[in-house]
Write a protein that holds these residues in place. Sequence first.
Motif, short mmCIF file in Angstrom:
data_model
loop_
_atom_site.label_atom_id
_atom_site.label_comp_id
_atom_site.label_asym_id
_atom_site.label_seq_id
_atom_site.Cartn_x
_atom_site.Cartn_y
_atom_site.Cartn_z
N ASN A 56 67.09 48.84 88.42
CA ASN A 56 67.12 49.54 87.13
C ASN A 56 68.38 49.25 86.32
N GLU A 57 69.06 48.16 86.64
CA GLU A 57 70.21 47.73 85.84
C GLU A 57 69.74 46.69 84.82
N PRO A 58 70.42 46.61 83.65
CA PRO A 58 70.03 45.62 82.64
C PRO A 58 70.09 44.19 83.19
N ILE A 59 69.16 43.38 82.76
CA ILE A 59 69.15 41.97 83.15
C ILE A 59 69.90 41.21 82.06
N THR A 60 71.08 40.71 82.40
CA THR A 60 71.92 40.01 81.43
C THR A 60 71.97 38.51 81.68
N GLU A 61 71.40 38.07 82.82
CA GLU A 61 71.42 36.64 83.12
C GLU A 61 70.43 35.90 82.22
N LEU A 62 70.59 34.60 82.13
CA LEU A 62 69.72 33.80 81.29
C LEU A 62 68.34 33.59 81.90
N GLU A 63 68.20 33.81 83.22
CA GLU A 63 66.91 33.67 83.89
C GLU A 63 66.65 34.90 84.76
N PHE A 64 65.38 35.24 84.89
CA PHE A 64 65.00 36.35 85.75
C PHE A 64 63.71 35.98 86.47
N SER A 65 63.31 36.80 87.44
CA SER A 65 62.08 36.57 88.19
C SER A 65 61.07 37.66 87.85
N MET A 66 59.79 37.35 88.06
CA MET A 66 58.75 38.31 87.76
C MET A 66 57.78 38.45 88.91
N VAL A 67 57.35 39.70 89.18
CA VAL A 67 56.32 40.00 90.16
C VAL A 67 55.42 41.07 89.53
N SER A 68 54.12 40.81 89.49
CA SER A 68 53.15 41.76 88.92
C SER A 68 53.57 42.24 87.54
N ASN A 69 54.03 41.30 86.71
CA ASN A 69 54.42 41.56 85.33
C ASN A 69 55.63 42.47 85.21
N CYS A 70 56.43 42.55 86.27
CA CYS A 70 57.66 43.34 86.24
C CYS A 70 58.85 42.39 86.41
N PRO A 71 59.92 42.58 85.61
CA PRO A 71 61.09 41.69 85.71
C PRO A 71 62.04 42.12 86.83
N TYR A 72 62.71 41.15 87.43
CA TYR A 72 63.69 41.40 88.49
C TYR A 72 64.88 40.48 88.28
N HIS A 73 66.08 40.99 88.62
CA HIS A 73 67.19 40.07 88.81
C HIS A 73 66.80 39.06 89.88
N LYS A 74 67.27 37.85 89.77
CA LYS A 74 66.94 36.85 90.79
C LYS A 74 67.47 37.29 92.16
N THR A 75 68.63 37.95 92.18
CA THR A 75 69.20 38.41 93.46
C THR A 75 68.36 39.55 94.04
N CYS A 76 67.87 40.45 93.17
CA CYS A 76 67.02 41.56 93.66
C CYS A 76 65.69 41.02 94.16
N TYR A 77 65.16 40.04 93.43
CA TYR A 77 63.90 39.44 93.87
C TYR A 77 64.05 38.83 95.25
N LYS A 78 65.16 38.15 95.48
CA LYS A 78 65.37 37.50 96.78
C LYS A 78 65.45 38.53 97.90
N LYS A 79 66.16 39.63 97.64
CA LYS A 79 66.28 40.67 98.67
C LYS A 79 64.92 41.27 99.02
N LEU A 80 64.07 41.43 98.01
CA LEU A 80 62.78 42.10 98.23
C LEU A 80 61.70 41.17 98.75
N TYR A 81 61.68 39.93 98.28
CA TYR A 81 60.52 39.08 98.52
C TYR A 81 60.80 37.79 99.28
N HIS A 82 62.04 37.40 99.37
CA HIS A 82 62.35 36.18 100.13
C HIS A 82 62.31 36.55 101.62
N PRO A 83 61.47 35.86 102.44
CA PRO A 83 61.34 36.26 103.85
C PRO A 83 62.62 36.05 104.64
N LYS A 84 62.87 36.99 105.54
CA LYS A 84 64.01 36.89 106.45
C LYS A 84 63.54 36.50 107.83
N CYS A 85 64.38 35.80 108.54
CA CYS A 85 64.08 35.39 109.91
C CYS A 85 64.18 36.61 110.83
#
Length: 378
Positions: A56-85
């Motif tokens: 819920n923080e403003p996205i100030t970067e020049l690029e962002f990620s999207m899931v189900s038509n919702c915007p995410y910081h690229k770092t937040c997207y990685k934490k939520l959706y990038h698989p961990k070993c």
Amino acid sequence: MQLRGRPSHDNSVPVQFVSSRRRVCEGCKKEIGFGRYLSCMDALWHPNCFRCHACNEPITELEFSMVSNCPYHKTCYKKLYHPKCDVCKDFIPANRTGLIEYRAHPFWGQKYCPTHEYDSTPRCCSCERVESKDVQYISLEDKRKLCLECLHTSIMDTGECQPLYHEIRDFFEGMQMKIKQEIPMLLVERQALNEAVESERDGQHHMPETRGLCLSEEQTVNTIFKRPRIVAGNRFIDMRIGPTKLTRHCEVTAILVLYGLPRLLTGSILAHELMHAWLRLNGFRNLLPEVEEGICQVIAHMWLESEVMAGSSNSSSSKKSKAPRTPADKKLGEFFLHQIANDSSPIYGSGFRAGHSSMMQYGLKRTLDHIKYTGRFP
């Protein structure tokens, strides 16, 4: 193991900063006055209203990620959706083509980096799960590794295994296949089991690792008389071993089983080897390996199925067993059933599936009668 792949990240969406006219913000629904605003996702936004769906923080970067038509910081997207070993707990790295490549166990679903296939990461000798960095497996004296769930019901010496052995003899009797001969059953180390296999003159053994043996020759075998104890570093010590001279009184000299395996796996091995004994004692001769091993796997599968279905019920087997019935025990039993049913080997796997199909169609007795007179499954 299965090889899986997925894109390392979704297509990044550029943020556009445009001079404003009279517009309405998609976030706050208020008019955008003079000043800067964002144009993205087919809408206009105040810079402070275009926020990450995760933090819920403003996205100030020049690029962002999207899931189900919702915007995410690229770092937040990685934490939520990038698989961990599941082993090293790090993010699974992308390969040279940009795909996230990992291994996945077909039953447990455990995901891990491909490097753990060959970097000496321990794997449980019973359930095949790979040791994660936050759980230390037990080291058996023959260098095998045992996870803590399998350790919970593991059987470590010959005396401890006797009640289970008699349960399975009772299981045979319940199928009208009583074994009248008193056949010794011994728990042994891997080296002793391999030496016994080598000493068998006409035995046929097809498994990459032997876990049990129906012995037909007279031998002296080193047997485990006293279970080891666990010390610092999750190691076993003080296991008492001694020689046992086995004398042949019938077609079967003894049943040998590898020590240190959980109760359900030990029981399925005993059922398999006792079926070998039953076949020899009842005049089944010169069977094809896929027929003999296949029908032995059918019996092992039947016993496992009866145990898994019993679960925590008040069945006779549950009362006799010292091991508590837990969801983890049941899941382990389901894994051993899965192993038998999905074995890819032509001897054990294809043999089981052919035998199981015959047994389901014609019943066990007619299947055994047909094997005895023809040497093949009906």
